[in-house]
Scaffold this active site. Structure first.
Site, PDB file in Angstrom:
ATOM      1  N   LYS A   1       0.695  -1.142   0.027  1.00 35.90           N
ATOM      2  CA  LYS A   1       0.046  -0.120  -0.014  1.00 35.90           C
ATOM      3  C   LYS A   1       0.805   1.378  -0.005  1.00 35.90           C
ATOM      4  O   LYS A   1       0.577   2.144  -1.007  1.00 35.90           O
ATOM      5  CB  LYS A   1      -0.984  -0.016   1.270  1.00 35.90           C
ATOM      6  CG  LYS A   1      -1.992  -1.138   1.009  1.00 35.90           C
ATOM      7  CD  LYS A   1      -2.748  -1.288   2.378  1.00 35.90           C
ATOM      8  CE  LYS A   1      -3.679  -2.459   2.215  1.00 35.90           C
ATOM      9  NZ  LYS A   1      -4.432  -3.002   3.359  1.00 35.90           N
TER      10      LYS A   1
ATOM     11  N   ASP B   1     -10.734   2.993   4.421  1.00 37.34           N
ATOM     12  CA  ASP B   1     -11.351   1.752   4.097  1.00 37.34           C
ATOM     13  C   ASP B   1     -12.699   1.655   4.014  1.00 37.34           C
ATOM     14  O   ASP B   1     -13.369   0.527   3.741  1.00 37.34           O
ATOM     15  CB  ASP B   1     -10.929   0.743   5.165  1.00 37.34           C
ATOM     16  CG  ASP B   1      -9.345   0.190   5.102  1.00 37.34           C
ATOM     17  OD1 ASP B   1      -9.129  -0.186   3.769  1.00 37.34           O
ATOM     18  OD2 ASP B   1      -8.451  -0.038   5.996  1.00 37.34           O
TER      19      ASP B   1
ATOM     20  N   GLN C   1      -4.323  -1.414   9.852  1.00 31.54           N
ATOM     21  CA  GLN C   1      -4.070  -2.743   9.135  1.00 31.54           C
ATOM     22  C   GLN C   1      -4.740  -3.899  10.136  1.00 31.54           C
ATOM     23  O   GLN C   1      -4.304  -3.986  11.231  1.00 31.54           O
ATOM     24  CB  GLN C   1      -2.697  -3.178   8.814  1.00 31.54           C
ATOM     25  CG  GLN C   1      -2.409  -4.565   7.967  1.00 31.54           C
ATOM     26  CD  GLN C   1      -3.211  -4.403   6.466  1.00 31.54           C
ATOM     27  OE1 GLN C   1      -3.255  -3.665   5.972  1.00 31.54           O
ATOM     28  NE2 GLN C   1      -3.852  -5.524   6.576  1.00 31.54           N
TER      29      GLN C   1
END
Ligand SMILES: NC(=O)c1ccc[n+]([C@@H]2O[C@H](COP(=O)([O-])OP(=O)(O)OC[C@H]3O[C@@H](n4cnc5c(N)ncnc54)[C@H](OP(=O)(O)O)[C@@H]3O)[C@@H](O)[C@H]2O)c1
Length: 295
Positions: free
Chosen positions: A54, A121, A98
């Protein structure tokens, strides 16, 4: 005839070029360089790889990224403290926590603490609520990546029977909601599906999956979907990323299902790369939102 492979890797490269162009134009006009802050707790090997990918993605499209790497013994309060700092930092536009977090930490509490304006997200209840109501701020990365794969391959969702195996908050549930809406940011052809969601309590699973024009497997079980679960000519999207002794495996038995389906995503090189491309898109959108709010 073997199914056509939907090449998520090539498509993600194309999406990243588009995001890079948009980022360059935004930075030129605003002076703002979008920044993603990644929070990684513990030493999970897979998580480290995902975060690295990422971060690399950010660099490639002209964004910056920050990594906050915390030890596995980090307390929930410490983590919430960091999230609070990142929420208030005007240099940070997107925050990515994460998953999975260590078991001692309440994941829901942490994800709820990320301000919805930096929630790239799209896990925050406010952002989920907006998706349900058909007025999204950010779209969740994996479901959005799937929608783009289908759209760019000219595979219509409108009027089609979509069966999703898996009802997770990250993939199955939001994808079902997005595909059943009247419209999508990609237009009505990428929505308006008749969606069925299956899970571990579904009876006669194969009978349900065989009804699908588009079958999405998001289960977490290697090669779970076999050829006899797929209607000839169906499109099959494999979300699974299972680490096995012989390497990364999807939730679909690729070689067998390829002989039945019309289109199929491979693992690796299918949905995975698109997830990162959509994260970058959301980070740019978050920077735009912050800039508009300041103006
Ligand atoms: N490509 C990407 O970028 C990406 C992103 C996210 C996840 N993934 C991968 O996608 C897979 C799924 O992830 P997830 O987070 O959605 O998983 P998850 O939270 O573990 O959910 C799995 C779902 O599959 C269902 N399921 C499990 N066994 C089943 C069975 N025998 N029959 C029918 N349904 C069954 C579960 O049903 P219940 O609800 O009844 O337990 C659950 O709804 C994993 O391999 C993950 O690594 C990939």
């Amino acid at each position: 005839m073997a199914a056509e492979i939907l090449d998520g890797k090539a498509l993600s490269k194309q999406s990243k070029v588009e995001v890079a162009e948009e980022t360059s134009a935004f930075t030129s006009s605003s002076g703002v360089v979008p920044c993603l802050a990644a929070v990684l707790v513990g030493d999970d090997e897979g998580s480290q790889v995902y975060v690295r990918n990422k971060q690399r993605g950010c660099e490639r499209v002209g964004m910056t990224s920050r990594l906050h790497k915390l030890p596995a013994a980090t307390s929930e309060e410490e983590l919430l403290g960091l999230i609070g700092e990142l929420n208030g930092d005007p240099q940070v536009h997107g925050i990515l926590v994460q998953l999975p977090l260590p078991p001692a930490i309440n994941t829901e509490r942490v994800l709820d603490a990320v301000t919805p304006l930096k929630d790239v997200d799209a896990f925050h209840p406010e952002n989920v609520g907006r998706i349900v109501q058909g007025r999204p701020r950010f779209l969740p990365c994996t479901p959005h990546g799937i929608q783009v794969i289908l759209h760019r391959a000219n595979i219509e969702c409108s009027g089609k029977r979509v069966v999703i195996v898996g009802r997770s908050e990250i993939v199955g549930k939001p994808l079902a909601i997005m595909l059943m809406q009247r419209n999508s940011p990609l237009g009505p052809s990428a929505a308006n599906a008749t969606v069925t969601v299956c899970h571990s309590r579904t009876a006669d699973l194969a009978q349900v999956t065989r009804d699908a024009d588009i079958l999405v497997a998001a289960i977490g079980s290697p090669k779970f979907v076999q050829a006899d679960m797929v209607r000839p000519g169906a499109t099959v999207i494999d979300v699974g990323m299972n680490r096995t002794e012989s390497g990364l495996a999807g939730d679909v038995d690729f070689d067998a299902v390829r002989e039945v389906a019309s289109h199929i995503t491979p693992v690796p090189g299918g949905v995975g790369p698109m997830t990162i491309a959509m994260l970058l898109k959301n980070t740019l959108e978050a920077a735009r939102l912050a800039h508009r709010a300041e103006a």
